[in-house]
Design a protein around this motif. Structure first.
Motif, PDB file in Angstrom:
ATOM      1  N   PHE A 149       0.852  -1.189   0.000  1.00 39.37           N
ATOM      2  CA  PHE A 149       0.000   0.000   0.000  1.00 39.37           C
ATOM      3  C   PHE A 149       0.882   1.231   0.000  1.00 39.37           C
ATOM      4  O   PHE A 149       1.872   1.308   0.727  1.00 39.37           O
ATOM      5  CB  PHE A 149      -0.883   0.042   1.250  1.00 39.37           C
ATOM      6  N   THR A 150       0.541   2.225  -0.813  1.00 34.64           N
ATOM      7  CA  THR A 150       1.141   3.553  -0.730  1.00 34.64           C
ATOM      8  C   THR A 150       0.015   4.571  -0.816  1.00 34.64           C
ATOM      9  O   THR A 150      -1.004   4.326  -1.465  1.00 34.64           O
ATOM     10  CB  THR A 150       2.167   3.825  -1.862  1.00 34.64           C
ATOM     11  N   GLY A 151       0.191   5.690  -0.140  1.00 36.14           N
ATOM     12  CA  GLY A 151      -0.802   6.750  -0.180  1.00 36.14           C
ATOM     13  C   GLY A 151      -0.279   8.007   0.459  1.00 36.14           C
ATOM     14  O   GLY A 151       0.733   7.996   1.154  1.00 36.14           O
ATOM     15  N   VAL A 152      -0.962   9.111   0.209  1.00 35.63           N
ATOM     16  CA  VAL A 152      -0.576  10.412   0.744  1.00 35.63           C
ATOM     17  C   VAL A 152      -1.672  10.900   1.684  1.00 35.63           C
ATOM     18  O   VAL A 152      -2.854  10.845   1.361  1.00 35.63           O
ATOM     19  CB  VAL A 152      -0.354  11.432  -0.399  1.00 35.63           C
ATOM     20  N   SER A 153      -1.268  11.370   2.869  1.00 36.32           N
ATOM     21  CA  SER A 153      -2.207  11.940   3.829  1.00 36.32           C
ATOM     22  C   SER A 153      -1.502  13.082   4.552  1.00 36.32           C
ATOM     23  O   SER A 153      -0.377  12.915   5.030  1.00 36.32           O
ATOM     24  CB  SER A 153      -2.661  10.885   4.840  1.00 36.32           C
ATOM     25  N   GLY A 154      -2.140  14.223   4.605  1.00 36.03           N
ATOM     26  CA  GLY A 154      -1.540  15.369   5.278  1.00 36.03           C
ATOM     27  C   GLY A 154      -0.218  15.787   4.677  1.00 36.03           C
ATOM     28  O   GLY A 154       0.667  16.250   5.389  1.00 36.03           O
ATOM     29  N   GLY A 155      -0.056  15.597   3.372  1.00 37.17           N
ATOM     30  CA  GLY A 155       1.184  15.987   2.701  1.00 37.17           C
ATOM     31  C   GLY A 155       2.323  14.991   2.865  1.00 37.17           C
ATOM     32  O   GLY A 155       3.404  15.208   2.344  1.00 37.17           O
ATOM     33  N   ARG A 156       2.107  13.908   3.607  1.00 36.93           N
ATOM     34  CA  ARG A 156       3.139  12.886   3.814  1.00 36.93           C
ATOM     35  C   ARG A 156       2.784  11.626   3.039  1.00 36.93           C
ATOM     36  O   ARG A 156       1.625  11.251   2.955  1.00 36.93           O
ATOM     37  CB  ARG A 156       3.253  12.526   5.294  1.00 36.93           C
ATOM     38  N   THR A 157       3.815  10.965   2.493  1.00 32.96           N
ATOM     39  CA  THR A 157       3.621   9.706   1.783  1.00 32.96           C
ATOM     40  C   THR A 157       3.853   8.546   2.739  1.00 32.96           C
ATOM     41  O   THR A 157       4.826   8.538   3.486  1.00 32.96           O
ATOM     42  CB  THR A 157       4.586   9.601   0.588  1.00 32.96           C
ATOM     43  N   TYR A 158       2.938   7.589   2.717  1.00 38.15           N
ATOM     44  CA  TYR A 158       3.023   6.401   3.563  1.00 38.15           C
ATOM     45  C   TYR A 158       3.143   5.167   2.683  1.00 38.15           C
ATOM     46  O   TYR A 158       2.573   5.109   1.590  1.00 38.15           O
ATOM     47  CB  TYR A 158       1.772   6.282   4.440  1.00 38.15           C
TER      48      TYR A 158
END
Length: 129
Positions: free
Chosen positions: A16-25
């Motif tokens: 899984f990859t995704g962006v939340s609050g300007g951060r990439t996870y």
């Protein structure tokens, strides 16, 4: 809320990859045994990701856990006890896919990017947010 999410599934790995609050996870999980990509589905909700993964060998006994690494399972996977079916009660009880309505099918869609507005993962174990 997660944007630009991407979920990839192979027979032994979930990424899984995704962006939340300007951060990439990013999260990479190795599964305990092989799963069948066809028929497995997922849905990104506001506070979680729900998945139904099908075992490759349907005749095999229940797995003792989902992930190969017990420590990663404790910090990155939760059980929805409302949907849990015990091994001795499994005969004839199908998995409740209500939370997966409107979700995506893994079959033939590997690497499909995220869909804006489908939700995020705040508070998911191992992933600040």
């Amino acid at each position: 809320d997660v944007t630009d999410h991407k979920i990839d599934l192979t027979d032994r790995k979930l990424t899984f990859t995704g962006v939340s609050g300007g951060r990439t996870y990013e999260l990479n999980l190795e599964l305990f045994k092989e799963i069948e990509k066809e028929g497995s589905i997922w849905n990104v909700l506001p506070s979680s990701i729900h998945m139904k993964l099908n075992k490759k060998d349907q005749d095999e006994e229940f797995w003792p856990r989902l992930l190969l690494d017990k420590a990663l399972e404790k910090t990155n996977v939760t059980i929805d006890w409302d949907k849990y079916v015990d091994e001795d009660e499994a005969e004839g009880n199908d998995f409740d896919t209500g939370a997966l309505d409107g979700g995506m099918d893994f079959g033939g869609m590997g690497g499909m990017g995220g869909m804006p507005g489908m939700g995020g993962m705040p508070g998911m174990g191992g992933m600040p947010g």
